[in-house]
Design a protein around this motif. Structure first.
Motif, PDB file in Angstrom:
ATOM      1  N   ASP A   5      43.728  -3.255  18.997  1.00 12.59           N
ATOM      2  CA  ASP A   5      44.009  -4.686  19.122  1.00 12.59           C
ATOM      3  C   ASP A   5      44.964  -4.866  20.293  1.00 12.59           C
ATOM      4  O   ASP A   5      45.832  -4.025  20.525  1.00 12.59           O
ATOM      5  CB  ASP A   5      44.633  -5.222  17.824  1.00 12.59           C
ATOM      6  N   PHE A  32      43.844 -15.516   7.680  1.00 16.28           N
ATOM      7  CA  PHE A  32      42.440 -15.133   7.836  1.00 16.28           C
ATOM      8  C   PHE A  32      41.554 -15.694   6.723  1.00 16.28           C
ATOM      9  O   PHE A  32      40.389 -15.979   6.940  1.00 16.28           O
ATOM     10  CB  PHE A  32      42.263 -13.622   7.988  1.00 16.28           C
ATOM     11  N   VAL A  48      46.109 -11.230  10.344  1.00 21.58           N
ATOM     12  CA  VAL A  48      46.647 -12.581  10.501  1.00 21.58           C
ATOM     13  C   VAL A  48      46.785 -13.218   9.118  1.00 21.58           C
ATOM     14  O   VAL A  48      45.873 -13.143   8.302  1.00 21.58           O
ATOM     15  CB  VAL A  48      45.721 -13.431  11.401  1.00 21.58           C
ATOM     16  N   SER A  55      40.603  -7.826  14.451  1.00 20.43           N
ATOM     17  CA  SER A  55      42.001  -8.151  14.744  1.00 20.43           C
ATOM     18  C   SER A  55      42.559  -9.247  13.838  1.00 20.43           C
ATOM     19  O   SER A  55      43.763  -9.348  13.644  1.00 20.43           O
ATOM     20  CB  SER A  55      42.157  -8.575  16.200  1.00 20.43           C
ATOM     21  N   GLU A  56      41.706 -10.043  13.242  1.00 24.95           N
ATOM     22  CA  GLU A  56      42.183 -11.148  12.410  1.00 24.95           C
ATOM     23  C   GLU A  56      42.446 -10.742  10.961  1.00 24.95           C
ATOM     24  O   GLU A  56      42.945 -11.549  10.180  1.00 24.95           O
ATOM     25  CB  GLU A  56      41.230 -12.330  12.500  1.00 24.95           C
ATOM     26  N   THR A  65      40.867 -19.379   7.533  1.00 25.84           N
ATOM     27  CA  THR A  65      40.111 -19.482   8.785  1.00 25.84           C
ATOM     28  C   THR A  65      38.659 -19.057   8.598  1.00 25.84           C
ATOM     29  O   THR A  65      37.738 -19.722   9.067  1.00 25.84           O
ATOM     30  CB  THR A  65      40.760 -18.603   9.878  1.00 25.84           C
ATOM     31  N   HIS A  66      38.429 -17.939   7.893  1.00 28.99           N
ATOM     32  CA  HIS A  66      37.087 -17.379   7.800  1.00 28.99           C
ATOM     33  C   HIS A  66      36.396 -17.591   6.458  1.00 28.99           C
ATOM     34  O   HIS A  66      35.206 -17.337   6.342  1.00 28.99           O
ATOM     35  CB  HIS A  66      37.126 -15.885   8.140  1.00 28.99           C
TER      36      HIS A  66
END
Length: 156
Positions: free
Chosen positions: A72, A11, A8, A4-5, A14-15
């Motif tokens: 999602d 992402f 975004v 789901s990310e 964040t990752h």
């Protein structure tokens, strides 16, 4: 990374947190001057530790493969059907790719589409992201190539 990310905007940070990160919003008006229906999204330039940028590119490909089709649930409780795929971006660099994401909402036959282009040169990744709308993006590859050209010109 949860499937789901992928859709975004943050992402990457964040990752796959980079050592340095610069982002700008990107817009382009349509020929008739309508900014809302033109190209809009963001451009991000990330610098990674030696060898890490290649790992990030491989992780993007792997996540898209793992998340080829998934559902999602949005904050509103609406469930969407999502698909993800990767194609070549054909931009001269160490490697480049286009991440395609499609979101289909219940009772809405026309999906929202997002295309994110990635170019890696050494330990730097340039990302150009076309924001979601119901008009399939067709020129992300050209916008990505122009961004790479500008990046290279600034470095010389």
């Amino acid at each position: 990374m949860p499937c789901s990310e992928l859709s975004v905007n943050s992402f990457m940070t964040t990752h796959a947190p980079p050592l340095e990160d610069v982002a700008v919003g990107v817009t382009r008006r349509t020929p008739d001057g309508d900014e809302d229906m033109g190209w809009f999204g963001q451009e991000v330039l990330d610098r990674y530790a030696p060898g890490r940028a290649a790992e990030v590119m491989e992780a993007i490909r792997g996540t898209a493969k793992r998340c080829a089709s998934f559902t999602d649930t949005l904050e509103s409780g609406t469930t969407t059907q999502e698909t993800a795929s990767v194609t070549a971006a054909d931009v001269p660099a160490d490697e480049s790719l286009l991440l395609h994401l499609t979101s289909t909402f219940p009772k809405d036959p026309k999906p929202f589409e997002k295309v994110t282009g990635f170019v890696r040169k050494g330990d730097v990744i340039l990302m150009v992201q076309h924001a979601s709308d119901q008009k399939p993006p067709t020129d992300t590859r050209q916008v990505l190539a122009a961004a790479v050209k500008a990046y290279r010109a600034a470095g010389s």
